[in-house]
Design a protein around this motif. Structure first.
Motif, PDB file in Angstrom:
ATOM      1  N   ILE A 103       0.839  -1.196   0.000  1.00 58.09           N
ATOM      2  CA  ILE A 103       0.000   0.000   0.000  1.00 58.09           C
ATOM      3  C   ILE A 103       0.875   1.248   0.000  1.00 58.09           C
ATOM      4  N   LEU A 104       0.559   2.165  -0.894  1.00 61.81           N
ATOM      5  CA  LEU A 104       1.302   3.412  -1.016  1.00 61.81           C
ATOM      6  C   LEU A 104       0.368   4.598  -0.804  1.00 61.81           C
ATOM      7  N   TRP A 105       0.937   5.659  -0.217  1.00 59.55           N
ATOM      8  CA  TRP A 105       0.241   6.954  -0.189  1.00 59.55           C
ATOM      9  C   TRP A 105       0.724   7.765  -1.371  1.00 59.55           C
ATOM     10  N   GLN A 106      -0.175   8.500  -1.992  1.00 62.45           N
ATOM     11  CA  GLN A 106       0.199   9.336  -3.132  1.00 62.45           C
ATOM     12  C   GLN A 106      -0.439  10.712  -3.022  1.00 62.45           C
ATOM     13  N   LEU A 107       0.341  11.741  -3.304  1.00 59.90           N
ATOM     14  CA  LEU A 107      -0.201  13.088  -3.398  1.00 59.90           C
ATOM     15  C   LEU A 107      -1.042  13.180  -4.671  1.00 59.90           C
ATOM     16  N   PRO A 108      -2.288  13.641  -4.592  1.00 55.03           N
ATOM     17  CA  PRO A 108      -3.132  13.716  -5.794  1.00 55.03           C
ATOM     18  C   PRO A 108      -2.508  14.603  -6.865  1.00 55.03           C
ATOM     19  N   PRO A 109      -2.341  14.100  -8.086  1.00 52.18           N
ATOM     20  CA  PRO A 109      -1.731  14.912  -9.153  1.00 52.18           C
ATOM     21  C   PRO A 109      -2.483  16.211  -9.421  1.00 52.18           C
ATOM     22  N   GLY A 110      -3.794  16.199  -9.165  1.00 52.75           N
ATOM     23  CA  GLY A 110      -4.600  17.389  -9.420  1.00 52.75           C
ATOM     24  C   GLY A 110      -4.190  18.594  -8.603  1.00 52.75           C
ATOM     25  N   ILE A 111      -3.453  18.367  -7.531  1.00 59.28           N
ATOM     26  CA  ILE A 111      -3.076  19.492  -6.681  1.00 59.28           C
ATOM     27  C   ILE A 111      -2.117  20.431  -7.417  1.00 59.28           C
ATOM     28  N   PHE A 112      -1.221  19.880  -8.246  1.00 63.51           N
ATOM     29  CA  PHE A 112      -0.307  20.725  -9.014  1.00 63.51           C
ATOM     30  C   PHE A 112      -1.041  21.414 -10.166  1.00 63.51           C
ATOM     31  N   GLU A 113      -1.979  20.704 -10.776  1.00 65.81           N
ATOM     32  CA  GLU A 113      -2.725  21.268 -11.897  1.00 65.81           C
ATOM     33  C   GLU A 113      -3.676  22.377 -11.459  1.00 65.81           C
ATOM     34  N   ALA A 114      -4.006  22.423 -10.155  1.00 68.40           N
ATOM     35  CA  ALA A 114      -4.925  23.444  -9.648  1.00 68.40           C
ATOM     36  C   ALA A 114      -4.270  24.824  -9.577  1.00 68.40           C
ATOM     37  N   PHE A 115      -2.958  24.869  -9.444  1.00 70.98           N
ATOM     38  CA  PHE A 115      -2.266  26.159  -9.334  1.00 70.98           C
ATOM     39  C   PHE A 115      -2.120  26.823 -10.698  1.00 70.98           C
ATOM     40  N   TYR A 137       2.383  11.124 -14.762  1.00 71.76           N
ATOM     41  CA  TYR A 137       1.077  11.764 -14.934  1.00 71.76           C
ATOM     42  C   TYR A 137       1.068  12.820 -16.052  1.00 71.76           C
ATOM     43  N   GLY A 138       2.130  12.857 -16.840  1.00 72.63           N
ATOM     44  CA  GLY A 138       2.162  13.763 -17.979  1.00 72.63           C
ATOM     45  C   GLY A 138       2.079  15.223 -17.591  1.00 72.63           C
ATOM     46  N   ILE A 139       2.616  15.562 -16.426  1.00 70.39           N
ATOM     47  CA  ILE A 139       2.627  16.956 -15.980  1.00 70.39           C
ATOM     48  C   ILE A 139       3.846  17.641 -16.602  1.00 70.39           C
ATOM     49  N   SER A 140       3.597  18.567 -17.511  1.00 68.26           N
ATOM     50  CA  SER A 140       4.697  19.221 -18.231  1.00 68.26           C
ATOM     51  C   SER A 140       5.372  20.261 -17.348  1.00 68.26           C
ATOM     52  N   PHE A 141       6.652  20.473 -17.604  1.00 74.65           N
ATOM     53  CA  PHE A 141       7.412  21.468 -16.845  1.00 74.65           C
ATOM     54  C   PHE A 141       8.569  21.957 -17.700  1.00 74.65           C
ATOM     55  N   VAL A 309       9.349   3.032  -6.870  1.00 74.53           N
ATOM     56  CA  VAL A 309       9.913   3.219  -8.211  1.00 74.53           C
ATOM     57  C   VAL A 309       9.119   2.422  -9.240  1.00 74.53           C
ATOM     58  N   GLN A 310       8.768   1.186  -8.889  1.00 69.19           N
ATOM     59  CA  GLN A 310       7.999   0.348  -9.799  1.00 69.19           C
ATOM     60  C   GLN A 310       6.646   0.987 -10.115  1.00 69.19           C
ATOM     61  N   TYR A 311       5.990   1.520  -9.087  1.00 72.03           N
ATOM     62  CA  TYR A 311       4.684   2.152  -9.286  1.00 72.03           C
ATOM     63  C   TYR A 311       4.785   3.396 -10.166  1.00 72.03           C
ATOM     64  N   LEU A 312       5.756   4.252  -9.862  1.00 76.34           N
ATOM     65  CA  LEU A 312       5.882   5.498 -10.624  1.00 76.34           C
ATOM     66  C   LEU A 312       6.381   5.258 -12.052  1.00 76.34           C
ATOM     67  N   GLN A 314       5.410   2.775 -13.965  1.00 76.56           N
ATOM     68  CA  GLN A 314       4.352   2.177 -14.789  1.00 76.56           C
ATOM     69  C   GLN A 314       3.750   3.221 -15.723  1.00 76.56           C
ATOM     70  N   GLY A 315       3.657   2.869 -16.994  1.00 80.12           N
ATOM     71  CA  GLY A 315       3.029   3.761 -17.958  1.00 80.12           C
ATOM     72  C   GLY A 315       3.921   4.874 -18.461  1.00 80.12           C
ATOM     73  N   THR A 316       5.217   4.808 -18.174  1.00 75.25           N
ATOM     74  CA  THR A 316       6.145   5.838 -18.659  1.00 75.25           C
ATOM     75  C   THR A 316       7.427   5.192 -19.140  1.00 75.25           C
ATOM     76  N   THR A 317       8.079   5.823 -20.095  1.00 75.82           N
ATOM     77  CA  THR A 317       9.361   5.320 -20.608  1.00 75.82           C
ATOM     78  C   THR A 317      10.538   6.015 -19.927  1.00 75.82           C
ATOM     79  N   ALA A 318      10.241   6.900 -18.990  1.00 75.44           N
ATOM     80  CA  ALA A 318      11.308   7.647 -18.310  1.00 75.44           C
ATOM     81  C   ALA A 318      12.191   6.687 -17.518  1.00 75.44           C
ATOM     82  N   GLU A 319      13.500   6.875 -17.615  1.00 78.65           N
ATOM     83  CA  GLU A 319      14.447   6.074 -16.859  1.00 78.65           C
ATOM     84  C   GLU A 319      14.806   6.808 -15.575  1.00 78.65           C
TER      85      GLU A 319
END
Length: 363
Positions: A103-115, A137-141, A309-312, A314-319
């Motif tokens: 079980i993992l805790w995660q900060l909701p991605p929407g919190i960054f998109e709200a700003f 989560y495809g959050i651009s920066f 690391v395994q969870y984050l 998933q779904g990305t090609t980032a190394e």
């Protein structure tokens, strides 16, 4: 919450920021807030619960995991018992069972998109979990770096910039890394598998291996020896660290981990002089409290938690660069000391892997 609902400027600690709920996120979006985040924030953490307690929660139908979202929900609102603390945590936090019994805790991605805008002021960002989180989560920066104009005023300039060699040279002049027998005498005398022993020594799994009990005893003597006979300094000029669960193994008159007022490791709830502890958590961030410390003892070998690391990933090609992650953690910790004020510091770093990462980066 009142200040957010009025659109006022708000200062929060990382821990309070992680507790912002959906209502707070709506107020942030409504008033077009800009976030200035001092150092990266932990966005995913392992939920601390024993396999035995988790088994009880499931067998007694106190929790359930949504089959689609994997979100863990508490079912028994009227429950009162030995696991009441876990009840409150599960009710308050966004917890996900990403793998059976993990079980993992995660900060909701929407919190960054709200700003309206987000500025993260940090160091070696590519070696952070926040970097991997943004990729997932495809959050651009975009990268910014600091420059100085002709009138000695600082400003943000676009683009990624490596730490200049001149800055690394300055850091080297201020950082004396111990290079002597104290770095190796705690390791087993046998040459068999020596390279593997040196690579993994002082990691979480190494500390949990009972076979290393004598090695830890020797390492404790080495650390005290470094403080007392190599540096000849009082404990109030020292800061030291290891993993929280292992801190009691090193407790002695020169290295204090337990706050006597509150009986907890690295307590920040009382005045520093009242408990005499000089333990600084290995993941300490954004604090100037130890900016007078000149003797540093770092008894860790940092690896990221595999489930995170395994969870984050998933779904990305980032190394993910595990070495850069470890180096970033080490540098953040060192920067809690007097080096942040441009003063020379002395570091005992017995992990061969961590020492190599640091020295290779410094060149």
């Amino acid at each position: 919450m009142r200040l957010l609902s009025e659109g006022q400027n708000v200062v929060l600690s990382h821990e309070l920021f992680k507790l912002l709920n959906d209502t707070a996120i709506e107020r942030i979006r409504e008033f077009d807030y800009t976030l200035f985040l001092d150092e990266e924030i932990e966005v995913v953490e392992e939920f601390k619960i024993s396999p035995h307690d988790l088994k009880i929660l499931k067998e007694q139908n106190l929790i359930e995991t949504d089959p689609t979202s994997k979100r863990v929900k508490w079912l028994a609102s009227q429950y009162h018992g030995d696991l009441e603390q876990k009840k409150h945590e599960i009710q308050q936090k966004a917890l996900y069972e990403v793998e059976p019994n993990i079980i993992l805790w995660q900060l909701p991605p929407g919190i960054f998109e709200a700003f309206h805008q987000v500025y993260i002021m940090t160091f070696l960002f590519r070696g952070s979990m926040l970097y991997l989180y943004f990729q997932k989560y495809g959050i651009s920066f975009q990268y910014l770096h600091v420059e100085k104009d002709s009138q000695e005023k600082y400003y943000f300039s676009q683009g990624y910039e490596e730490v200049p060699e001149s800055e690394k040279t300055r850091i080297k002049s201020l950082l004396d890394v111990h290079d002597g027998r104290l770095n190796t005498t705690y390791l087993p005398e046998s040459k068999k598998n020596r390279a593997i022993q040196e690579f993994f020594a002082l990691s979480v799994s190494w500390y949990k291996n009972r076979k290393n009990k004598e090695c830890i005893t020797i390492l404790k003597r080495n650390a005290v020896n470094y403080i007392q006979n190599y540096r000849h300094v009082p404990k109030d000029t020292v800061m030291w660290t290891t993993f929280g669960f292992a801190s009691s193994k090193y407790e002695n008159s020169r290295m204090k981990a337990i706050c006597k007022q509150r009986e907890k490791v690295g307590c920040n709830g009382c005045k520093e002089k009242s408990c005499k502890r000089n333990f600084v958590s290995c993941n300490a961030r954004a604090t100037n409290r130890y900016a007078d410390r000149t003797t540093l003892v770092y008894l860790c070998n940092i690896f990221p938690a595999p489930p995170v690391v395994q969870y984050l990933s998933q779904g990305t090609t980032a190394e993910f660069d595990v070495g850069l992650y470890a180096l970033a953690q080490l540098m953040q910790w060192i920067w809690r000391s007097a080096i942040r004020r441009g003063e020379k510091v002395w570091l005992y770093l017995p992990s061969a892997r961590m020492r190599k990462l640091l020295l290779d980066w410094l060149g």
